[in-house]
Write a protein that holds these residues in place. Structure first.
Motif, PDB file in Angstrom:
ATOM      1  N   THR A  56      59.704 155.832   1.929  1.00  0.00           N
ATOM      2  CA  THR A  56      61.084 155.508   1.552  1.00  0.00           C
ATOM      3  C   THR A  56      61.632 154.410   2.461  1.00  0.00           C
ATOM      4  N   GLU A  57      61.443 154.574   3.772  1.00  0.00           N
ATOM      5  CA  GLU A  57      61.894 153.555   4.730  1.00  0.00           C
ATOM      6  C   GLU A  57      61.141 152.245   4.519  1.00  0.00           C
ATOM      7  N   ARG A 206      62.192 147.684  12.074  1.00  0.00           N
ATOM      8  CA  ARG A 206      61.918 149.124  12.142  1.00  0.00           C
ATOM      9  C   ARG A 206      62.432 149.714  13.457  1.00  0.00           C
ATOM     10  N   LEU A 207      62.824 148.865  14.394  1.00  0.00           N
ATOM     11  CA  LEU A 207      63.318 149.349  15.687  1.00  0.00           C
ATOM     12  C   LEU A 207      64.566 148.554  16.091  1.00  0.00           C
ATOM     13  N   HIS A 208      65.647 148.765  15.296  1.00  0.00           N
ATOM     14  CA  HIS A 208      66.975 148.258  15.640  1.00  0.00           C
ATOM     15  C   HIS A 208      67.114 146.743  15.658  1.00  0.00           C
ATOM     16  N   GLY A 209      66.063 145.997  15.375  1.00  0.00           N
ATOM     17  CA  GLY A 209      66.183 144.540  15.479  1.00  0.00           C
ATOM     18  C   GLY A 209      66.110 144.059  16.911  1.00  0.00           C
ATOM     19  N   ILE A 210      65.563 144.923  17.795  1.00  0.00           N
ATOM     20  CA  ILE A 210      65.458 144.472  19.184  1.00  0.00           C
ATOM     21  C   ILE A 210      64.121 143.765  19.421  1.00  0.00           C
ATOM     22  N   SER A 211      64.126 142.953  20.462  1.00  0.00           N
ATOM     23  CA  SER A 211      63.019 142.013  20.651  1.00  0.00           C
ATOM     24  C   SER A 211      61.834 142.618  21.398  1.00  0.00           C
ATOM     25  N   LYS A 212      62.029 143.773  22.039  1.00  0.00           N
ATOM     26  CA  LYS A 212      60.911 144.380  22.772  1.00  0.00           C
ATOM     27  C   LYS A 212      60.843 145.867  22.421  1.00  0.00           C
ATOM     28  N   ASP A 226      66.702 141.871  23.841  1.00  0.00           N
ATOM     29  CA  ASP A 226      67.908 141.429  23.162  1.00  0.00           C
ATOM     30  C   ASP A 226      67.896 142.061  21.766  1.00  0.00           C
ATOM     31  N   MET A 227      69.079 142.154  21.143  1.00  0.00           N
ATOM     32  CA  MET A 227      69.122 142.585  19.754  1.00  0.00           C
ATOM     33  C   MET A 227      69.515 141.383  18.928  1.00  0.00           C
ATOM     34  N   GLU A 228      68.600 140.963  18.079  1.00  0.00           N
ATOM     35  CA  GLU A 228      68.801 139.691  17.378  1.00  0.00           C
ATOM     36  C   GLU A 228      69.464 139.872  16.015  1.00  0.00           C
ATOM     37  N   PHE A 229      69.286 141.031  15.419  1.00  0.00           N
ATOM     38  CA  PHE A 229      69.952 141.323  14.146  1.00  0.00           C
ATOM     39  C   PHE A 229      70.069 142.837  14.031  1.00  0.00           C
ATOM     40  N   LEU A 230      70.845 143.298  13.047  1.00  0.00           N
ATOM     41  CA  LEU A 230      71.052 144.733  12.898  1.00  0.00           C
ATOM     42  C   LEU A 230      69.859 145.350  12.179  1.00  0.00           C
ATOM     43  N   GLY A 231      69.002 145.991  12.957  1.00  0.00           N
ATOM     44  CA  GLY A 231      67.831 146.627  12.368  1.00  0.00           C
ATOM     45  C   GLY A 231      68.072 148.091  12.093  1.00  0.00           C
ATOM     46  N   PHE A 232      66.992 148.837  11.944  1.00  0.00           N
ATOM     47  CA  PHE A 232      67.069 150.237  11.558  1.00  0.00           C
ATOM     48  C   PHE A 232      66.232 151.064  12.538  1.00  0.00           C
TER      49      PHE A 232
END
Ligand SMILES: *Cc1c(COP(=O)(O)O)cnc(C)c1O
Length: 375
Positions: A56-57, A206-212, A226-232
């Motif tokens: 689903t995800e 799949r992990l918040h849009g973070i870079s690491k 860093d968080m580059e975009f709104l991920g999940f």
């Protein structure tokens, strides 16, 4: 006799691999996930694979990559588990159902072009029971109309058709490792694709849009992220991956075992004039996820209960999505809208089908069905 609907195939290799992770420091996404992803990509002949928490995800992340949003329409089949259409709803887009073909239960590609509008952005085909849709024709339609294809391959890791595997003509293929699927870790999913941009984006999404990832941050010298975009939040854990790693090594063996059971069921049930089974296409390798028979819709529920009384586990795959309360109320769907899907939805009984089934159990299932399905 008591014959469970499903029994998983986890063996000592799988348990040992999971134990190794439980004894280690690193439970979440790390080396085991990467190892599983490599194996899945290799097995499916796709360049990239990413482990997530569910199919689903996976479907949702695929739609999000293509920026599917309010006002957009996505074409799909009503003959699937609700998650196929739900992933479209999560994007505030509209699922547009297309009726299915009678011989396989897959989306009827002849009916697709009639529903394409200027708002149509993508198609989600479902490879029902494990037999693939005609991806070559689907790809032609998608290219002509500038549509993306996200394959719901929850039933089909092993299959191909015309030499094409899931993910090879579609933009993204999505898999499930839910408790009853061909390989399983209880709950889990994956995507495969052949485009690096899709891979890079979903890996972050799949992990918040973070870079690491946590592995990047904690298993090496600390680095800020860093968080580059709104991920999940849908990253697979090492525990899940550990359970899957050796199952993917065994997947062809498991398929041979299921092929043998399917052959016995075909031989034992196809002579019964009151049972039909989905047609096997000649140029196609069936992934043999579930074994579903189609019986008289007036008698289906009665037959299911009788089989249960005889100790045989059964399920329905699937009651059509458009007639679920939510979809009826939101979009005004009613019986008669997709007659082929409704007919199959009312006729289907899925019977026990897994490599651990013993010969006497298979015979008992066949004999019990033939004893009760007599009109
Ligand atoms: C199982 C299934 C899904 C959902 O998979 P999850 O991993 O449970 O999200 C989606 N589509 C189909 C056709 C399925 O059978």
């Amino acid at each position: 006799m008591k014959i469970e609907f499903y029994r998983h195939n986890l063996n000592n290799d799988d348990k040992k691999e999971a134990q190794r992770i439980l004894d280690s420091l690193f439970l979440t996404t790390g080396d085991s996930v990467a190892e599983f992803e490599n194996k899945l990509a290799k097995y499916t002949f796709n360049k990239y694979a990413l482990g997530v928490t569910s199919c689903t995800e996976a479907l949702f992340l695929g739609l999000k990559y293509f920026d599917i949003k309010k006002g957009d329409e996505v074409i799909t089949t009503p003959m699937s588990f609700v998650s196929t259409a739900n992933s479209i709803e999560y994007c505030d887009a509209k699922p547009v159902f297309v009726d299915i073909e009678e011989k396989t239960g897959n989306i009827n590609i002849d009916n697709i072009e009639a529903v394409i509008t200027s708002n149509t952005k993508a198609i989600i085909p479902v490879h029902l029971y494990g037999q693939m849709c005609d991806m070559k024709r689907l790809k032609e339609i998608a290219m002509k109309n500038n549509l993306k294809i996200i394959e719901d391959s929850a039933h089909c890791i092993e299959g191909n058709r015309d030499g094409v595997k899931p993910g090879q003509l579609g933009d993204i293929a999505c898999y499930s490792f839910y408790a009853t699927k061909n390989i399983t870790c209880g709950e889990g999913g994956a995507i495969t694709c052949n485009n690096q941009d899709i891979y890079d984006w979903i890996k972050r999404a799949r992990l918040h849009g973070i870079s690491k990832s946590a592995a990047d941050r904690y298993t090496k010298r600390y680095e800020h992220y860093d968080m580059e975009f709104l991920g999940f939040k849908a990253n697979m854990t090492n525990i899940d991956a550990a359970l899957l790693i050796h199952q993917i090594d065994r997947i062809e063996e498991l398929l041979v075992a299921k092929e043998n059971i399917a052959k016995k069921y075909n031989d034992g049930l196809s002579k019964n004039p009151h049972i039909s089974i989905p047609k096997m296409l000649p140029n196609s390798k069936h992934a043999r996820h579930i074994y579903t028979i189609w019986v008289n819709p007036q008698k289906r529920d009665e037959y299911m209960h009788q089989l249960q009384d005889m100790g045989i586990g059964v399920a329905v795959n699937f009651r059509p999505i458009h007639l679920m309360k939510y979809y009826r109320e939101k979009y005004g769907y009613k019986p008669g809208d997709f007659p082929v899907a409704e007919k199959i939805g009312n006729s289907s009984i899925t019977i026990p089908f897994y490599p651990g089934l013993k010969n006497e159990e298979i015979d008992y299932v066949i004999n019990s069905i033939n004893k009760i399905v007599i009109q």
